[in-house]
Structures are given as structure tokens and as C-alpha cells.
Design a protein around this motif. Structure first.
Motif, mmCIF file in Angstrom:
data_model
loop_
_atom_site.group_PDB
_atom_site.id
_atom_site.type_symbol
_atom_site.label_atom_id
_atom_site.label_comp_id
_atom_site.label_asym_id
_atom_site.label_seq_id
_atom_site.Cartn_x
_atom_site.Cartn_y
_atom_site.Cartn_z
ATOM 1 N N HIS A 102 15.278 73.389 14.057
ATOM 2 C CA HIS A 102 14.361 73.000 15.135
ATOM 3 C C HIS A 102 13.393 71.987 14.557
ATOM 4 O O HIS A 102 13.221 71.892 13.344
ATOM 5 C CB HIS A 102 13.647 74.206 15.765
ATOM 6 C CG HIS A 102 12.791 74.984 14.818
ATOM 7 N ND1 HIS A 102 11.454 74.717 14.652
ATOM 8 C CD2 HIS A 102 13.075 76.016 13.995
ATOM 9 C CE1 HIS A 102 10.948 75.556 13.768
ATOM 10 N NE2 HIS A 102 11.913 76.355 13.341
ATOM 11 N N THR A 111 17.385 77.219 18.537
ATOM 12 C CA THR A 111 17.302 75.932 17.838
ATOM 13 C C THR A 111 16.739 74.888 18.795
ATOM 14 O O THR A 111 16.654 75.138 19.992
ATOM 15 C CB THR A 111 18.700 75.454 17.376
ATOM 16 O OG1 THR A 111 19.496 75.152 18.530
ATOM 17 C CG2 THR A 111 19.413 76.505 16.541
ATOM 18 N N GLY A 112 16.416 73.708 18.285
ATOM 19 C CA GLY A 112 16.095 72.594 19.166
ATOM 20 C C GLY A 112 14.739 71.963 18.953
ATOM 21 O O GLY A 112 14.169 71.996 17.871
ATOM 22 N N TRP A 113 14.227 71.411 20.036
ATOM 23 C CA TRP A 113 12.982 70.640 20.032
ATOM 24 C C TRP A 113 12.099 71.150 21.146
ATOM 25 O O TRP A 113 12.616 71.438 22.236
ATOM 26 C CB TRP A 113 13.314 69.151 20.247
ATOM 27 C CG TRP A 113 12.131 68.267 20.285
ATOM 28 C CD1 TRP A 113 11.257 68.015 19.275
ATOM 29 C CD2 TRP A 113 11.674 67.498 21.401
ATOM 30 N NE1 TRP A 113 10.284 67.143 19.694
ATOM 31 C CE2 TRP A 113 10.527 66.804 21.002
ATOM 32 C CE3 TRP A 113 12.110 67.325 22.716
ATOM 33 C CZ2 TRP A 113 9.816 65.959 21.835
ATOM 34 C CZ3 TRP A 113 11.418 66.485 23.541
ATOM 35 C CH2 TRP A 113 10.283 65.806 23.100
ATOM 36 N N VAL A 125 10.489 75.527 21.911
ATOM 37 C CA VAL A 125 11.096 76.500 20.993
ATOM 38 C C VAL A 125 10.227 77.755 20.947
ATOM 39 O O VAL A 125 10.728 78.881 21.063
ATOM 40 C CB VAL A 125 11.315 75.895 19.592
ATOM 41 C CG1 VAL A 125 11.818 76.948 18.604
ATOM 42 C CG2 VAL A 125 12.306 74.727 19.661
ATOM 43 N N THR A 157 9.221 72.572 18.298
ATOM 44 C CA THR A 157 8.821 73.824 17.666
ATOM 45 C C THR A 157 7.635 74.482 18.351
ATOM 46 O O THR A 157 7.669 75.675 18.653
ATOM 47 C CB THR A 157 8.486 73.569 16.182
ATOM 48 O OG1 THR A 157 9.634 73.019 15.536
ATOM 49 C CG2 THR A 157 8.027 74.836 15.487
#
Length: 179
Positions: free
Chosen positions: A135, A106-108, A114, A110
């Protein structure tokens, strides 16, 4: 047991262009990290440490994790200086100690961190699950954020791997855990 990797969800990401569905992404990350903890998994927060003056500089305001995130003291924090958190960090050894059945990503962002994490986790022979709605990214000059996300879901779904890559919503993961 699962390990969930949460990438670069730091105050500095609030600078610049808006991020696609950021508050929804934060909410879903909190739900997924709670699910992983409840099932005796491990939450791994990745913190980008930038160069002096770039907004993610160590101990600068942008370096801090978003305050809305539900972080626990027994969660792991791994600091990185490149897009790929597997490079020159303790992520490999942390995952080796945990030996997760799968790695949830997950997260920042993409199309950067990611993407690098998904590819390196696959190359490190992990089963990978991308939480498709957990994300985010901002619009790019050539493509809006939603299109960037859709594009990467398609690319990740077709990567060659010895294990598996799944692209599923946070809701699907939560439903599976409750079943």
C-alpha cells in the motif's frame, strides 16, 4: 480461502505528489493477486468514482485502473464514492458470499482509503491482513510517506477486534502460501 482487496490503484493517483515506492507496490500487488487466485481465492478491485472534474470522474482517464496491474475478467470490481468501500457498495455482500478466512488489504492511500478499509473490515468481523509493503501514500505536509505508513502499521496492530489483524510483508504472505 483468501479475499484480497486492492484499493484505488487508478491512473488518477499518478497526478500530484509522487507515491511511495509505487512501482514496487504495483509489483507486489500483482504477486499477491496471483497467489490468491492460485489458491482459489477472490480478487476484489475497488475503483473510486469521483465527482465531475476531480480526476477520478467515471470514464475519465484517471478513473481507469493502472495498466500495469494484472487484472482478470473473473475478478470482482466494486465502485465507491467515499473513502470507505464498505459504505453504500456491494462489498459487504460480496465478502459474505465468498466467506473468506481472511481479507488481505492493499492499495492507495494508506491514511485514507486503506485505513478506512482496514477498520471497516475489522468492524465487519473479518480476519484482516495488511500487506505492509503493498500500500502507498504520498508525503504529507506534516509527515513523509514512510512515516505515515509506519504510523498506520502501529495503529492497525493495536486496534481492538474480535478477530485478528496481522501486518506482514508481501514476501511473508507468498512464503506462507508456498509452504
Amino acid at each position: 480461502m483468501d479475499a484480497i482487496i486492492v484499493l484505488d490503484m487508478q491512473v488518477g493517483l499518478l497526478n500530484g505528489a509522487p507515491k511511495h515506492d509505487l512501482q514496487g507496490v504495483v509489483r507486489r500487488i500483482n504477486l499477491l493477486t496471483a497467489m490468491v487466485r492460485e489458491r482459489s481465492g477472490k480478487v476484489i478491485w475497488i475503483r473510486h468514482c469521483g465527482k465531475p472534474g476531480d480526476g477520478f470522474e467515471r470514464d475519465a482517464e484517471g478513473w481507469s485502473f493502472l495498466p500495469e496491474l494484472d487484472r482478470h475478467t473473473d475478478d470482482a470490481v466494486i465502485e465507491k464514492t467515499l473513502n470507505d468501500p464498505f459504505v453504500r457498495t456491494g462489498l459487504h455482500s460480496t465478502l459474505a458470499q465468498i466467506a473468506p478466512d481472511r481479507v488481505i488489504v492493499t492499495g492507495w492511500a494508506t491514511d485514507s482509503c486503506v485505513d478506512s478499509t482496514v477498520r471497516s473490515a475489522i468492524s465487519s468481523d473479518h480476519h484482516v491482513v495488511v500487506a505492509s509493503d503493498a500500500h502507498t501514500v504520498s508525503d504529507r505536509p506534516h509527515m513523509d510517506a514512510a512515516a505515515v505508513i509506519r504510523h498506520h502499521h502501529r495503529v492497525w496492530s493495536n486496534l481492538l477486534t474480535n478477530r485478528s489483524v496481522r501486518i506482514v510483508t508481501a514476501g511473508q504472505l507468498l512464503h506462507e502460501a508456498a509452504s
